[in-house]
Design a protein around this motif. Structure first.
Motif, PDB file in Angstrom:
ATOM      1  N   PHE A 136      57.671   4.156  42.749  1.00 10.52           N
ATOM      2  CA  PHE A 136      58.510   4.521  43.883  1.00 10.52           C
ATOM      3  C   PHE A 136      57.904   4.149  45.240  1.00 10.52           C
ATOM      4  O   PHE A 136      58.632   4.059  46.229  1.00 10.52           O
ATOM      5  N   GLY A 137      56.579   4.015  45.283  1.00 13.02           N
ATOM      6  CA  GLY A 137      55.950   3.672  46.560  1.00 13.02           C
ATOM      7  C   GLY A 137      55.541   4.884  47.372  1.00 13.02           C
ATOM      8  O   GLY A 137      54.958   4.728  48.449  1.00 13.02           O
ATOM      9  N   TYR A 138      55.833   6.087  46.930  1.00 14.29           N
ATOM     10  CA  TYR A 138      55.427   7.305  47.630  1.00 14.29           C
ATOM     11  C   TYR A 138      54.079   7.769  47.077  1.00 14.29           C
ATOM     12  O   TYR A 138      53.859   7.758  45.858  1.00 14.29           O
ATOM     13  N   THR A 139      53.210   8.203  47.970  1.00 12.26           N
ATOM     14  CA  THR A 139      51.944   8.761  47.519  1.00 12.26           C
ATOM     15  C   THR A 139      52.184  10.160  46.962  1.00 12.26           C
ATOM     16  O   THR A 139      53.237  10.780  47.150  1.00 12.26           O
ATOM     17  N   ARG A 140      51.184  10.682  46.263  1.00 12.15           N
ATOM     18  CA  ARG A 140      51.275  12.038  45.698  1.00 12.15           C
ATOM     19  C   ARG A 140      51.511  13.058  46.813  1.00 12.15           C
ATOM     20  O   ARG A 140      52.324  13.978  46.668  1.00 12.15           O
TER      21      ARG A 140
ATOM     22  N   ARG B 167      66.091   5.309  43.946  1.00  9.43           N
ATOM     23  CA  ARG B 167      65.798   4.570  45.177  1.00  9.43           C
ATOM     24  C   ARG B 167      64.301   4.657  45.461  1.00  9.43           C
ATOM     25  O   ARG B 167      63.713   5.744  45.427  1.00  9.43           O
ATOM     26  N   LYS B 168      63.674   3.475  45.739  1.00 16.37           N
ATOM     27  CA  LYS B 168      62.252   3.443  46.074  1.00 16.37           C
ATOM     28  C   LYS B 168      62.064   3.733  47.562  1.00 16.37           C
ATOM     29  O   LYS B 168      63.034   3.790  48.334  1.00 16.37           O
ATOM     30  N   LYS B 169      60.817   3.909  47.967  1.00 19.06           N
ATOM     31  CA  LYS B 169      60.505   4.172  49.365  1.00 19.06           C
ATOM     32  C   LYS B 169      60.978   3.034  50.242  1.00 19.06           C
ATOM     33  O   LYS B 169      61.403   3.236  51.390  1.00 19.06           O
TER      34      LYS B 169
ATOM     35  N   GLU C 280      64.913   0.017  48.031  1.00 27.29           N
ATOM     36  CA  GLU C 280      65.441  -0.711  46.877  1.00 27.29           C
ATOM     37  C   GLU C 280      65.989   0.283  45.844  1.00 27.29           C
ATOM     38  O   GLU C 280      65.337   1.246  45.489  1.00 27.29           O
ATOM     39  N   VAL C 281      67.198   0.011  45.372  1.00 25.84           N
ATOM     40  CA  VAL C 281      67.823   0.817  44.313  1.00 25.84           C
ATOM     41  C   VAL C 281      67.635   0.086  42.992  1.00 25.84           C
ATOM     42  O   VAL C 281      67.847  -1.133  42.912  1.00 25.84           O
ATOM     43  N   PHE C 282      67.231   0.799  41.959  1.00 31.04           N
ATOM     44  CA  PHE C 282      66.961   0.170  40.667  1.00 31.04           C
ATOM     45  C   PHE C 282      67.436   1.092  39.543  1.00 31.04           C
ATOM     46  O   PHE C 282      67.661   2.279  39.725  1.00 31.04           O
ATOM     47  N   TRP C 283      67.594   0.486  38.374  1.00 30.05           N
ATOM     48  CA  TRP C 283      67.946   1.252  37.166  1.00 30.05           C
ATOM     49  C   TRP C 283      66.666   1.649  36.446  1.00 30.05           C
ATOM     50  O   TRP C 283      65.720   0.879  36.351  1.00 30.05           O
ATOM     51  N   ALA C 284      66.678   2.905  35.953  1.00 30.38           N
ATOM     52  CA  ALA C 284      65.498   3.397  35.229  1.00 30.38           C
ATOM     53  C   ALA C 284      65.941   4.096  33.947  1.00 30.38           C
ATOM     54  O   ALA C 284      67.018   4.705  33.893  1.00 30.38           O
ATOM     55  N   SER C 285      65.114   3.985  32.932  1.00 28.04           N
ATOM     56  CA  SER C 285      65.315   4.761  31.703  1.00 28.04           C
ATOM     57  C   SER C 285      64.558   6.072  31.875  1.00 28.04           C
ATOM     58  O   SER C 285      63.386   6.076  32.244  1.00 28.04           O
ATOM     59  N   LEU C 286      65.246   7.189  31.624  1.00 25.10           N
ATOM     60  CA  LEU C 286      64.693   8.498  31.955  1.00 25.10           C
ATOM     61  C   LEU C 286      64.783   9.418  30.745  1.00 25.10           C
ATOM     62  O   LEU C 286      65.780   9.435  30.034  1.00 25.10           O
ATOM     63  N   SER C 287      63.720  10.159  30.519  1.00 25.50           N
ATOM     64  CA  SER C 287      63.700  11.161  29.452  1.00 25.50           C
ATOM     65  C   SER C 287      63.235  12.487  30.049  1.00 25.50           C
ATOM     66  O   SER C 287      62.221  12.548  30.748  1.00 25.50           O
TER      67      SER C 287
END
Length: 720
Positions: free
Chosen positions: A80-84, A120-122, A125-132
């Motif tokens: 995502f580009g965000y720090t902890r 959405r990344k920092k 950019e919008v992207f598709w992700a596989s999520l569990s």
């Protein structure tokens, strides 16, 4: 790490998983040496830029049940580009694309844990992700958060990579997954299936999903599920399953099918979650919202809901109901003197006593403090509410033993009736509470109706009941006898014993006034027993006096008609040394509504004893030819309401003729009641009626007068 060293490490990892014994130990030892050498080389030659050979951590995000981020690993930072530091404490919505849905809610409400989402990344950019998604439990085993495993979906994933990814997601899913072939045989299950059901993969493979069948669902429900497995369309719902241990548990299930290129079904799959925790939590919430925590009784909220529903049904079916408000006397003084514990236990015991005085369908609620409410959702007569109120007061009449304290407590009750007093629950509660306050103003335990007219009628009802009990115990009841005469010979061939009440102050009270009260209060059982024994005693007296009296008919209430009736009749006959042919038993049509299975065995037993049965008031209730074919009845009595119009009323004539014809076809004796004119007598005789009973010959008379008629051979003048 050099490529050849990395390749050797991976080979040793595979060997360590597949080998065992000494070979496994050797592989692990070599792997440890290679890793130690690689670490020393890295320390000696640090590289600030990570190589493409380093296995990067999978993005993992932890959040609480409200959706706030509680943990953020390096993989999430890279994705995502965000720090902890930037991510912790934020709501997970800051990662969502504008048109995305709240997947956490989908998971919590429907158990959906595998999905593809837009994020959405920092950088924007919008992207598709596989999520569990999976639940995270605290030390006590209670869910306190969610764990999110993510991976970016890239077009460069090969079909093999996708297959491996999907297989990993299925295997790691928190939901149970079961796959069947076209013959409904289980071909695959995941780890969660074993954890939820207790069945291992080996135990489940080649079985059918009936392995988990609980037996709690009907055939229609099972047919819906099987139809989904045969391709009628996806199905979602809740099913009660059974674990290997035999425990029944609720599950949220989704069922769908897989088709081949020809459209043929090759497999069906079920994805299910154990929702026991959610059901238990829901039940606890419902319990807290609708039930009193001390007594376990419904609270004011639930009482309000149930009465509101009953009012809707009452309007539709034109039924009556009542609402009672009960305030306990002296409770506050007991509570203040003896303390909370005694007061609480007293309320619980009072709740138990009040419950025993009610029908199963009646509702007892604790409204507040020492105030209870009772909803009589369906009563046949409005006056019945007063009878129930008296039962509730009687239930509190005996002392209550609480913690070695002998406590006596009364109650004041207010009653509102619907629809007369109102058609809104709030109004009925308010009216019942106002009536209860009127009772308190009278200074003693009792009940009061909100309506002054109903209150007057209830008080009259209570007065009659009280005086009738004294009449039964004080010898104020007596029998009169109305002769039955033959329409062939004119002779007296029988009589009906009719009860009378000689009140010491008000004179003779007709049965129509006190018999309904006796029926409603249950006094009819004692009165019926008295009538039976008094009739037998009188027959014995006549016999001892040398009078050959004809058979005497005794009326039976439907309440008397139970399994002990033959025994009670036999006892009376034996006590007065009478043969069964001296007695006839008359029943009413309302008894037949109880159903053949209940009454026919009793009737057959009475007939087997030698007793004759007559059906009184025929034509006014529920009788039909089908009833008469089933029941061992040898006499039909035409009700006086059909005799009054003879021979001028066309309908009465047709009904009388039909009853006589029916009785003749079934070889039953026909008796007409209430015959008062010669014209009525002639019409009935011409129809073929056997006997008449009425004022044309004689009203009901005392025992001595009837005896004189029989001794003198009094006859009906048929030639008139």
């Amino acid at each position: 790490m050099p490529d050849n060293t990395l390749g050797r490490c991976l080979a040793l990892c595979r060997d360590a998983r597949e080998l065992d014994g000494a070979a496994q130990l050797q592989a692990l030892s070599e792997l440890e040496q290679l890793l130690r050498s690689a670490r020393q080389a890295a320390d000696a030659n640090p590289s600030p830029v990570p190589t493409t050979d380093v296995v990067l951590a999978e993005p993992v995000i932890a959040m609480d049940l409200a959706g706030y981020v509680t943990d953020w690993n390096d993989g999430a930072e890279r994705l995502f580009g965000y720090t902890r530091e930037e991510a912790l404490g934020q709501h997970v919505l800051f990662l969502y694309a504008d048109d995305d849905h709240e997947v956490a809610e989908l998971f919590l409400e429907h158990g959906t844990s595998l999905m593809e989402v837009r994020r959405r990344k920092k950088s924007g950019e919008v992207f598709w992700a596989s999520l569990s998604l999976s639940l995270r439990d605290d030390a006590g085993g209670n869910a306190d958060g969610l764990i999110v495993h993510m991976s970016e979906i890239k077009e460069r994933l090969s079909p093999e990579d996708k297959q491996r990814l999907h297989a990993r997601i299925i295997e790691d899913s928190d939901q149970g997954i079961l796959i069947t072939d076209a013959h409904e045989r289980i071909v695959s299950v995941n780890t969660a299936f074993t954890r939820i059901t207790g069945y291992s993969a080996a135990e489940a493979i080649d079985q059918t999903p009936d392995l988990l069948r609980s037996g709690k669902h009907n055939a229609d429900f099972r047919a819906q599920v099987r139809s989904a497995m045969h391709g009628t369309g996806p199905w979602q719902g809740e099913i009660l399953g059974k674990r290997k241990s035999g425990e029944i548990f609720p599950q949220s299930v989704s069922i769908s099918v897989v088709r081949n290129e020809q459209g043929e079904i090759t497999h069906a799959f079920s994805i299910f979650s154990d929702i026991s925790i959610f059901k238990e939590a829901e039940a606890r919430v419902q319990q807290m919202a609708n039930y009193d925590p001390l007594t376990g009784l419904p609270n004011r909220t639930l009482l309000f809901q149930l009465v509101t529903q009953a009012l809707t049904a009452a309007r539709r079916n034109n039924r009556h109901g009542a609402l009672l408000v009960i305030e306990l006397d002296r409770f506050t003084a007991i509570h203040d003197t003896l303390g909370h514990d005694v007061g609480d236990e007293l309320l619980c015991e009072i709740g138990r006593r009040l419950r025993t005085a009610l029908r199963e369908e009646d509702v007892l609620a604790r409204i507040e403090g020492s105030k209870f409410g009772v909803a009589l959702l369906d009563i046949q007569k409005r006056e019945h509410a007063g009878i129930v109120a008296q039962k509730l007061l009687d239930a509190l009449a005996n002392p209550l033993m609480i913690d070695s304290h002998d406590l006596r407590i009364g109650a004041c009750i207010g009653i509102s009736v619907y629809p007369e007093d109102g058609n809104e629950t709030a109004s009925l509660l308010r009216f019942a509470d106002a009536a209860m306050s009127k009772t308190q103003q009278q200074g003693e335990a009792g009940y009061t109706f909100y309506s002054s007219e109903m209150n007057k009628r209830a008080k009259e009802h209570l007065r009659i009941e009280s005086e009738l009990r004294r009449a039964l115990a004080g010898g104020q009841l007596l029998l009169h006898y109305q002769p039955k005469v033959s329409l062939r010979s004119g002779r007296i061939v029988g009589a009906e014993a009719l009860i009378r009440w000689r009140h010491p102050e008000r004179g003779m009270i007709p049965p129509g006034v006190f018999i309904p009260v006796a029926e409603e209060t249950g006094l009819i059982l004692d009165i019926g027993t008295w009538v039976l024994e008094e009739a037998c005693r009188q027959i014995r007296d006549w016999k001892d006096a040398g009078l050959d009296a004809p058979p005497i008919a005794v009326n039976l209430s439907s309440r008397q008609f139970d399994r002990n009736l033959p025994h009670r009749v036999q006892e009376a006959l034996e006590a007065y040394r009478l043969s069964p042919d001296r007695l006839k038993l008359e029943i009413t049509e309302t008894l037949l509504v109880r159903g053949p299975d209940q009454v026919i065995p009793i009737m057959n037993e009475l007939v087997a004893m030698g007793l004759a049965l007559a059906l009184d008031d025929f034509g006014t209730g529920y009788s039909s030819l089908a009833y008469l074919k089933k029941f061992p009845i040898n006499t039909l009595k035409i009700d006086r309401s059909f005799v009054i119009g003879l021979p001028t009323e066309e309908n009465d004539c047709a009904i009388a003729q039909a009853i006589v014809t029916m009785g003749q076809q079934l070889r039953q004796e026909i008796v007409a009641e209430g015959v008062e004119t010669v014209e009525q007598m002639r019409f009935l005789r011409n129809l073929g009626c056997d006997q008449l009973q009425g004022y044309l010959f004689s009203p009901p008379v005392a025992a001595a007068a009837f005896e004189q008629m029989v001794r003198e051979g009094k006859r009906l003048q048929l030639a008139l």
